[in-house]
Design a protein around this motif. Structure first.
Motif, mmCIF file in Angstrom:
data_model
loop_
_atom_site.group_PDB
_atom_site.id
_atom_site.type_symbol
_atom_site.label_atom_id
_atom_site.label_comp_id
_atom_site.label_asym_id
_atom_site.label_seq_id
_atom_site.Cartn_x
_atom_site.Cartn_y
_atom_site.Cartn_z
ATOM 1 N N VAL A 45 0.864 -1.177 0.000
ATOM 2 C CA VAL A 45 0.000 0.000 0.000
ATOM 3 C C VAL A 45 0.903 1.230 0.000
ATOM 4 N N VAL A 46 0.562 2.251 -0.787
ATOM 5 C CA VAL A 46 1.369 3.481 -0.811
ATOM 6 C C VAL A 46 1.614 3.922 0.630
ATOM 7 N N PRO A 47 2.883 4.056 1.041
ATOM 8 C CA PRO A 47 3.202 4.306 2.451
ATOM 9 C C PRO A 47 2.564 5.575 3.005
ATOM 10 N N SER A 63 2.467 16.555 5.286
ATOM 11 C CA SER A 63 2.431 16.136 3.883
ATOM 12 C C SER A 63 2.134 14.649 3.757
ATOM 13 N N GLU A 64 1.373 14.310 2.733
ATOM 14 C CA GLU A 64 1.124 12.918 2.393
ATOM 15 C C GLU A 64 2.086 12.486 1.289
ATOM 16 N N PHE A 65 2.109 11.193 1.014
ATOM 17 C CA PHE A 65 3.018 10.648 0.007
ATOM 18 C C PHE A 65 2.861 11.377 -1.329
ATOM 19 N N SER A 66 1.626 11.578 -1.740
ATOM 20 C CA SER A 66 1.372 12.192 -3.047
ATOM 21 C C SER A 66 1.757 13.662 -3.087
ATOM 22 N N ASP A 67 1.921 14.310 -1.931
ATOM 23 C CA ASP A 67 2.374 15.699 -1.893
ATOM 24 C C ASP A 67 3.860 15.797 -2.207
ATOM 25 N N SER A 94 8.265 21.110 5.347
ATOM 26 C CA SER A 94 9.708 20.888 5.403
ATOM 27 C C SER A 94 10.178 19.832 4.406
ATOM 28 N N SER A 95 9.372 18.798 4.177
ATOM 29 C CA SER A 95 9.787 17.734 3.262
ATOM 30 C C SER A 95 9.858 18.247 1.826
#
Length: 558
Positions: free
Chosen positions: A200-202, A214-218, A451-452
């Motif tokens: 599953v997308v982490p 932030s989410e993975f897709s961000d 920050s990411s």
């Protein structure tokens, strides 16, 4: 359609297309004229036509056996995008890779020759520089190593069953900063492969220091991530409904240096029975010493699969071009954030007031201090456990031969002490910029308090620099070390803190020339030359991609 798009490009024609043009199907008028002139008898005509048909069939057979390359086979020929496509052979290789990038059902196959995040080309040696300055900008010899992801036959035989898995699912919660999260995502893919489970997308855990939600897709391109790894593991965006409504146990007690056997033994029964496994606290727990194919998978995820999201790539590339267009530049990952000083147990070099503030916060949060708790600050510093401050980085760059007018890009979070912390570096290298200085009004606004995303922009600009230097070890430095090697062995300077700091502190009089000679001597073997993992247990393949992910190939086979 793919063939038509390629033929309309300006690439030099492939020799295979030239062969096709010689077949009797290429020109009906020429064939008829040829028969009229050379085939007076019907029987002779039939013989020659048969020969031509046989020749055409042979060419088609040759084409099918030559260019029908599985996606996971020899990738050396399509994984060196750093070399300019100036020769006809290079153009032909890219053409052939592109011709077969589509599936028959219209879906895209991952093309590793274009999926890698490639830096802008390094600048050449400039005139009117001293010997030391020219040596500073000189790029290391790659010794013939190029990206090469040759997955074994056994790995490829297992793939069809793994990539169609619909019963077992792995969900990983990644924590920490950007590069720490990247490492956990890489290992998540490997663990999913070991367990033969769909990934599953982490989930990216909210960072308790920076508050980044932030989410993975961000941060990453999800579709690219799924497509690039579709031959290795099945990746799904969400869990099936039956798992969403079920109670899930979360595994957090994972020891360090676990092997594939440990993973399989510990979790296979659980994931088979429950259909889902949720892992947290995965950071650096998976062994660095994996079988060759799993090491290659790590490289494939890190250097190809984890491409940043479109808006981040667009701005990062824009800032990189602004730096690059004006000539060679240095990128420094300067670790001067407050949490770094708290965690390392080191002093800032900014004075008693700042150090007292750091000491107070460390005392209130002793769990933040990492590693060797019984060492004093001077002992930590001389052991190389402390980040270099701005003054020490400036002295190191000067000693290595960096020109005073060199353009310096500083990556990293907001330094503790603000502009005061950067002053010693600005005094020695006045052409210093950060992303905040380089960006135009409003460009960074979409990434405020993220920050990411800001770290990802730093990563893109740093990757295209002619020279990269980290002030401290860590995930960014290690990942950049490996990525620069993978992308053509761009110069990477690893500060030799243990050996050089005593010369920083000596009371003996020493000229700048003598100091520079010592510093260059200490770093002559740590400036980006290919360095193998062979015989070096626990080295991370992401930092040292030779030999699992890079190999030497002669021109005939590459």
């Amino acid at each position: 359609m793919a063939r038509a798009r390629i033929l309309n490009s300006k690439l030099n024609p492939s020799p295979f297309l030239h062969l096709i043009s010689l077949t009797p199907f290429s020109s009906t008028k020429k064939t008829q004229k040829f028969k009229k002139l050379l085939l007076p008898s019907t029987s002779l005509s039939l013989i020659v036509i048969s020969l031509l048909a046989f020749f055409a069939f042979s060419v088609i057979l040759l084409l099918s056996t030559t260019i029908n390359i599985p996606q996971t086979s020899n990738l050396c020929s399509v994984c060196s995008p750093v070399t300019p496509l100036s020769s006809s052979s290079a153009s032909s290789r890219v053409l052939l890779a592109s011709l077969f990038s589509d599936n028959s059902d219209g879906t895209k196959k991952p093309n590793l020759s274009v999926s890698e995040m490639v830096p802008l080309p390094a600048h050449g040696i400039m005139a009117n520089l001293s010997v030391e300055e020219n040596q500073f900008w000189k790029q290391p010899d790659n010794e013939g190593y190029k990206p090469c992801l040759d997955f074994g036959l056994g790995y490829r035989r297992e793939s069809p069953g793994i990539v169609t898995e619909k019963r077992r699912f792995l969900l990983v919660v990644a924590s920490g900063g950007l590069n720490q999260q990247k490492n956990q995502i890489v290992d998540a893919v490997v663990i999913a492969r070991i367990l033969k489970a769909a990934l599953v997308v982490p989930i990216l855990k909210v960072n308790f220091i920076w508050g980044d939600e932030s989410e993975f897709s961000d941060i990453f391109d999800v579709e690219h991530f799924k497509m690039t790894l579709q031959a290795d593991v099945r990746i799904v965006t969400t869990l099936p409904f039956r798992h969403l409504v079920s109670r899930q146990s979360v595994e957090t007690q994972i020891p360090f240096d676990v092997s594939p056997l440990w993973i399989h033994t510990r979790f296979s029964k659980q994931i088979n029975e429950e259909g889902i496994l949720v892992l947290k606290g995965l950071d650096s727990k998976l062994s660095k010493n994996l079988p060759s194919d799993l090491q290659k998978l790590r490289c494939k995820v890190a250097f190809h699969g984890l491409r940043f999201a479109g808006p981040i790539r667009e701005l990062g590339n824009r800032l990189a071009r602004r730096m690059w267009i004006e000539g060679p530049y240095i990128a420094i990952h300067l670790r001067l954030e407050k949490d770094v000083w708290v965690r390392t147990g080191c002093q800032t070099g900014l004075g008693a007031h700042y150090d007292a503030d750091i000491s107070k916060e460390r005392s209130s949060k002793p769990e933040y201090l990492t590693g060797r708790l019984n060492m004093t600050y001077p002992q930590r510093r001389l052991a190389g456990l402390c980040p270099l401050n701005a003054f020490e980085v400036a002295r190191l760059l000067k000693g290595l031969g960096a020109p005073r007018d060199a353009r310096v890009y500083v990556a990293g979070g907001k330094p503790y002490g603000g502009s005061e912390a950067l002053k010693p570096l600005v005094q020695e290298f006045p052409n210093m910029v950060t992303k905040e200085i380089l960006a135009r009004e409003g460009e960074l606004l979409p990434f405020a308090n993220r920050s990411s995303a800001l770290a990802a922009i730093d990563y893109i600009v740093s990757l295209s620099s002619d020279v990269f230097l980290p002030s401290h070890g860590g995930n960014m430095g290690r990942t950049m070390q490996g990525h620069r090697a993978y992308s053509g062995h761009r110069k990477y300077i690893k500060p030799n803190k243990r050996m050089m700091l005593p010369f920083f502190d000596t009371d003996e009089p020493m000229s700048e020339a003598e100091f520079g000679a010592i510093i260059r001597k200490l770093h002559e073997k740590s400036q980006g030359q290919p360095e193998s993992r062979t015989g070096k247990r626990d080295r991370d393949v992401i930092a040292y991609p030779v030999p699992e992910c890079m190999c030497k190939r002669n021109s005939a086979s590459s």
